[in-house]
Design an enzyme around this catalytic site. Structure first.
Site: not given
Length: 260
Positions: A48, A73, A152
């Protein structure tokens, strides 16, 4: 000479608390400041944040000179990008959106050299081996790679027990924001139903013997997770920390100079 010791991996395996911060500003200068702040680990976000392989490498180089451990990540858990990140020197990966044991096993295979995995053998070109300076890299690298699965959504939560059975997954990280959205509480990670699901997952992870982790700015939830036994907890995000303090500084200056 073996691969570098992964202090983060061994700390969470021993149940030692590791406090972290998310880095989304995608800049080595910010990474250097963050690395001097005292966090045990810093997450370089490729999902992100506007990071690419070169910006991630630049931040890994900066963090290598400091005590904070770099966790990376990737944007997605694909073998090709995992290979690139490992060769670039990342030793700990947090892979988003893990939804099944089969997917978790694919990730284990991706960080493991043949004949037990599918990681491409290119260490002669790699920063990870100090450009062939680490003679035993190929035979010792896997022992120092830490693989964290991020669960998630509701599909992942329903498969959590099976994901936890996968050998080679060092820890499971619960993502409250995406989970909240999938449960119908978008933007409401603090909803009671979401927090109950998060804490229930934490209990399962800890009971399995794997390390449990989370990112949350909610101090009560941080404490609840720690009481259950979570070992890697991110408590801040550089983007929101910077934005929050910049806005506060602007407001304070305006109030002081204009009386507003």
């Amino acid at each position: 000479m073996p691969a570098p010791h992964n202090s983060f991996k061994h700390a969470i395996a021993n149940g030692e608390l590791q406090i972290g911060c998310w880095m989304g500003l995608a800049d080595p200068y910010i990474a250097e400041i963050s690395a001097g702040a005292g966090f045990d680990w810093l997450l370089i976000d490729g999902e992100h944040a506007p990071n690419d392989l070169r910006s991630i490498v630049a931040q890994l180089q900066v963090l290598a000179a400091r005590d904070s451990h770099a966790v990376v990540r990737p944007p997605i858990g694909e073998t090709w990008i995992i290979k690139q990140l490992l060769d670039a020197g990342a030793q700990t990966l947090l892979v988003p959106m893990v939804e099944s044991a089969a997917q978790a096993q694919d990730l284990v295979d991706a960080v493991t050299y043949p004949p037990h995995g599918v990681r491409g053998v290119g260490s002669a070109l790699a920063r990870a081996s100090d450009f062939s300076g680490i003679g035993d890299y190929l035979t010792t690298a896997r022992n120092e790679i830490c693989l964290l699965a991020q669960v998630e959504n509701q599909k992942g939560m329903s498969e959590l027990d099976r994901i936890l059975e996968v050998d080679g997954i060092d820890g499971v990280f619960i993502g409250p924001s995406d989970l909240a959205a999938d449960m119908g509480f978008i933007g409401q990670a603090g909803a009671a139903e979401v927090q109950a699901a998060v804490l229930g997952a934490m209990e399962k992870i800890v009971a399995s013997g794997k390390a449990a982790g989370i990112l949350t700015l909610d101090k009560d939830l941080q404490n609840d997770c720690r009481e259950i036994g979570a070992t890697f907890i991110a408590t801040e995000i550089d983007v929101t920390l910077f934005a929050r303090n910049m806005r506060s500084a602007s407001n304070e200056a305006r109030q002081n100079l204009q009386g507003e």
